[in-house]
Each structure stands twice: as structure tokens, then as C-alpha cells.
Enzyme design. Structure first.
Site, short mmCIF file in Angstrom:
data_model
loop_
_atom_site.label_atom_id
_atom_site.label_comp_id
_atom_site.label_asym_id
_atom_site.label_seq_id
_atom_site.Cartn_x
_atom_site.Cartn_y
_atom_site.Cartn_z
N ASP A 286 0.76 -1.22 0.08
CA ASP A 286 0.12 0.06 -0.06
C ASP A 286 0.81 1.13 -0.10
O ASP A 286 0.32 2.42 -0.41
CB ASP A 286 -0.78 -0.01 1.25
CG ASP A 286 -2.16 -0.82 0.83
OD1 ASP A 286 -1.93 -2.11 0.98
OD2 ASP A 286 -2.99 -0.27 0.62
N LEU B 289 2.32 -2.67 10.92
CA LEU B 289 1.15 -3.13 11.56
C LEU B 289 0.23 -3.49 10.43
O LEU B 289 -0.70 -4.41 10.42
CB LEU B 289 0.56 -2.17 12.51
CG LEU B 289 -0.79 -2.45 13.02
CD1 LEU B 289 -0.63 -3.86 14.21
CD2 LEU B 289 -1.36 -1.34 13.93
N TYR B 290 0.22 -2.67 9.45
CA TYR B 290 -0.73 -2.84 8.36
C TYR B 290 -0.53 -4.29 7.88
O TYR B 290 -1.68 -5.24 7.35
CB TYR B 290 -0.42 -1.93 7.28
CG TYR B 290 -1.35 -2.48 6.25
CD1 TYR B 290 -2.56 -2.47 5.88
CD2 TYR B 290 -0.38 -2.98 4.88
CE1 TYR B 290 -3.30 -2.74 4.50
CE2 TYR B 290 -1.31 -3.21 3.70
CZ TYR B 290 -2.50 -3.22 3.57
OH TYR B 290 -3.28 -3.79 2.26
N ALA B 291 0.73 -4.74 7.58
CA ALA B 291 1.00 -5.73 6.94
C ALA B 291 0.48 -7.17 8.16
O ALA B 291 -0.01 -8.25 7.43
CB ALA B 291 2.51 -6.04 6.63
N THR C 284 -1.99 -7.22 10.00
CA THR C 284 -3.55 -7.36 10.11
C THR C 284 -3.74 -8.16 9.02
O THR C 284 -4.68 -8.68 8.77
CB THR C 284 -4.17 -6.10 10.26
OG1 THR C 284 -3.88 -5.25 9.10
CG2 THR C 284 -3.87 -5.12 11.61
#
Length: 432
Positions: free
Chosen positions: A2, A243-245, A247
């Protein structure tokens, strides 16, 4: 992935030795962090679950935004839902598209509608980036007959109501809190959307009859600190760099659980740096274009080891074809009723372009298309969750989905720039 990180100019080298070696301790810490995140998500579901009424107040940003109220229901509302989801082709399917006002969601919804499928959108129109762009996408879809219900995927009552009105055969789950760097500012929103929201959707899907087949957006970010390239679905994904990864990785593990216990047919799609018209303003190609036109300097980052930062840029139309291929090949969910049936599908595919390009080359292409020289500010790559490179192995998707990307970065950016200049009414520049 992203977030796109710029790089220094120079020849692209994808050598394993150029990437940082990770210790066993790092791997252990990564695993502990991941499972802690899953546990937090479960706790979150119990303590922050949306009220089960037809008017739900839900947080779109757990630390900074005020509660929003979504109102739905009634005869007129149900009529719009049914009309939007009505199948108009002999072999069509009915699809609930979450995150329909998002970048990928808009393009997928439009493509499904064009071929005669029934399509209903769901989106909470949060303000992670300019909501007016999401509203413009909504207007675009409404002109083609797609209705977007405004609501949150954590609202169990709303989801239940939608399945009562329309017996969806498929769900295209694209709603998520996106962005790698934003997680450092607002981690709660990622747990809310990417973990709790996904679980809430799966809870509804496993309870309805018939159970829909589900295709959902994972991310290339799950490969994290993996140094083996190109990334294959068989490679390790236990070292997320953000953290995105984490989740998104948690979502894949949660999907495995719901497939195993409840017989849900689930297909995960690991998107690789999607770009194109109607894209996200937080993506580098987008804000690079904006800043170059305004004469602002753009930050070009280089890796700590002076290696090239590159991304497997994938044009939106190629991604859409992959999404539709996943829907079309998804088997039916089998349920968990104790009957002797073949297990439901659980699949994960890479959807990339297989041609990593240095981000410095991206800037060069934009300069040529915009006819403006960029002012480049060379900086060291910060530790904000981004990784040095991404590169997709798509052989599995090619074999199972017939997936074949056809748009190179030069051609794709040309289409994006043309859209950008038109949408934002930037002068009278022409794109060659």
C-alpha cells in the site's frame, strides 16, 4: 503493497545480499507480535462490537474521529438494494462488494455491473483520505446502476439485513484500513477494520443460507522482511514489517480458521502496488504527480544499504481481471453441517505485474508525461514499515485464474496522468 517508497536513481539490482539479514530473534519477535495482534483483535470484537440496531454508531478512527451514525432500512432503501443487486445476465452472480467506494472497489464494481452481475456496494466513506474522491466514485457507480450502502462492516445488524434482502452468492471483500505509514499514527483503525471487521463479515457469511463464496483483499505486504524473490505464495509470511502487514497476515490465518470450521469458500488476493485512474491520493505515484505540478520537491528515499527501492507496479485493469477470475473460479461454500462433503476452497493468489521498477524510474516517467522536471530531495529510507522491494511470482494465478497482466508502467501512468489532469482540471496540458 500500500505504500510506495521512492529510491535513488541508478541501475536496479535485485540481489539477495543487498537486503538486510534477519536474526532468529527477530523472527521470534515477529511471530510473537503477530499472534499478539490476533489476540488483541479478538478482544476488540467483544469490547467494541457495534450495536445490533438499524442505526449503528461506529468509530472510523478509534483515536481521533468522532462516532458516526449510519441509518438504513425501509421500503425505499430495500427497493434500491434489490434493484442494484439484480442479476441481468443468464450466468450472472450477485455480489456484495465491501469498500465499493475505494479505488479497487469502484473498478471491480463497475466491471461486474458491465457484464450483467448483480452488484451492491458497502462503504463507510471514512476520511483516511479526501472523502470527496470517494463520493465522486460513488456518483460514477450510481450512473451505472450500482447502489452503495453507507455503513460499517463491523455493523452485524446491517450485514444481516443485507443478506435478508438479497441472497448474495458471492462477497468481494475489499474494505480495509489501508496504508503502511498511517498505522504508526492510528493503529486502532487497523484492528477495527482489518481484523474485527473481517471477523464480523465472516460470522455473518457462515450463518446465512446459502453461504456465499468470499474473495478478499490481502496484500503483498505480508511477505514483509522476506528476502527470497520473486515472492511465491509458498514463501514464508511470518515477518511483517508493519502493523498493516500484520493485520493482513492475521486475516489470512482467520480465513483458514473459518474455512476449516465453517466450510466457507475463501480466496485471498495479494495485491502488488495497484495504480491507475481514480487511485488513492496517499500512494506515491499520485502525490508525486500533485507535487511535481505544483513545483514542490519530492522525497526520494534510498535503502540503508544503498540498494534500489523498487515496486511491482500493477495496473488497475489487470487487478480487476484477477478479481473477476477469482470470483468466477470460486467453488461454493460447503457449510459445517457434519455432512460428508469435499472441503470448501481456501486459496491465496499473488496479483502482480512481475516487473519490478525502481521508483526513481517512476518519477522519470511522470516527468516526461507531465512535461515538468521534478525537484528531487534524496533521503535515507526511514523505518516506517516499508520494505525495499516487491516482486510477484504469478504462476499460480496464471494457472488457476487465467491471470495475465498486460499493462506496462509507461502505458498505465499515461492513463493515470490523463485522468488526473482532467479530474483536477489542471491547466490544458496534453499527455503524449
Amino acid at each position: 503493497m500500500d505504500s510506495i517508497i521512492p529510491s535513488t536513481p541508478g541501475k536496479f539490482k535485485m540481489e539477495k545480499s543487498s537486503y538486510m539479514h534477519r536474526s532468529r530473534l527477530h523472527s521470534s519477535i515477529a511471530k510473537l507480535t503477530f499472534w499478539s495482534l490476533v489476540f488483541i483483535g479478538i478482544i476488540y470484537i467483544f469490547f467494541f462490537k457495534a450495536p445490533s440496531s438499524y442505526s449503528a454508531s461506529l468509530p472510523t478512527d478509534l483515536s481521533r474521529r468522532s462516532l458516526r451514525t449510519y441509518t438504513y432500512g425501509g421500503a425505499t432503501w430495500e427497493k434500491r438494494v434489490r434493484s442494484s443487486a439484480r442479476i441481468r445476465s443468464p450466468n450472472g452472480v450477485s455480489v456484495l462488494v465491501t469498500g465499493a467506494a475505494g479505488f479497487v472497489g469502484t473498478h471491480v464494481s463497475a466491471a461486474l455491473k458491465r457484464r450483467g452481475d448483480g452488484v451492491l456496494g458497502l462503504d463507510n466513506f471514512n476520511d483516511y483520505y479526501d472523502p470527496s474522491l470517494k463520493r465522486a466514485r460513488q456518483a460514477l457507480l450510481e450512473r451505472s446502476g450500482v447502489f452503495i450502502v453507507e455503513g460499517d462492516i463491523n455493523d452485524a445488524a446491517l450485514l444481516r439485513k443485507l443478506f435478508e434482502v438479497v441472497p448474495f452468492t458471492h462477497v468481494m471483500h475489499l474494505a480495509a484500513q489501508a496504508g503502511v505509514r498511517y498505522a504508526m499514527e492510528n493503529p486502532g483503525s487497523y484492528v477495527h477494520s482489518n481484523i474485527a471487521g473481517f471477523v464480523n463479515l465472516l460470522e455473518i457469511c457462515k450463518s446465512v443460507n446459502p453461504q456465499p463464496a468470499i474473495v478478499w483483499a490481502s496484500s503483498s505486504s505480508v511477505y514483509g522482511l522476506n528476502t527470497k524473490v520473486p515472492f511465491s505464495e509458498r514463501d514464508r509470511t511470518d515477518q511483517p514489517a508493519s502493523l498493516y502487514a500484520a493485520t493482513k497476515k492475521a486475516g489470512e490465518e482467520i480465513a483458514h480458521t473459518y474455512n476449516h470450521i465453517y466450510g466457507l469458500s475463501l480466496t485471498g488476493l495479494r495485491f502488488f502496488t495497484v495504480y491507475g485512474p481514480w487511485g488513492r491520493p496517499d500512494m506515491a505515484y499520485f502525490f508525486f504527480t500533485k507535487d511535481i505540478l505544483k513545483g514542490k520537491s519530492i522525497s526520494i528515499f534510498e535503502a540503508a544499504n544503498h540498494g534500489t527501492v523498487a515496486r511491482d507496479f500493477t495496473y488497475i485493469d489487470d487487478i480487476v481481471r484477477g478479481c473477476l477470475g477469482a470470483l468466477d473460479t470460486a467453488e461454493k461454500s460447503t457449510g459445517s453441517g457434519g455432512k460428508k462433503r469435499a472441503p470448501a476452497q481456501l486459496r491465496v493468489f499473488n496479483l502482480g505485474n512481475t516487473s519490478p521498477v525502481p521508483v526513481s524510474d517512476l518519477v522519470t516517467i511522470l516527468e516526461r508525461l507531465l512535461k515538468v522536471k521534478a525537484e528531487r530531495n534524496i533521503m535515507k529510507l526511514p523505518r516506517n514499515g516499508d520494505v525495499q522491494f516487491t516482486h510477484a511470482n504469478i504462476s499460480y494465478a496464471q494457472r488457476e485464474l487465467g491471470y495475465k497482466p498486460i499493462t506496462d508502467l509507461q502505458s498505465g501512468l499515461k492513463k493515470f496522468v490523463r485522468w488526473y489532469l482532467n479530474y483536477y482540471s489542471v491547466g490544458k496540458k496534453s499527455v503524449e
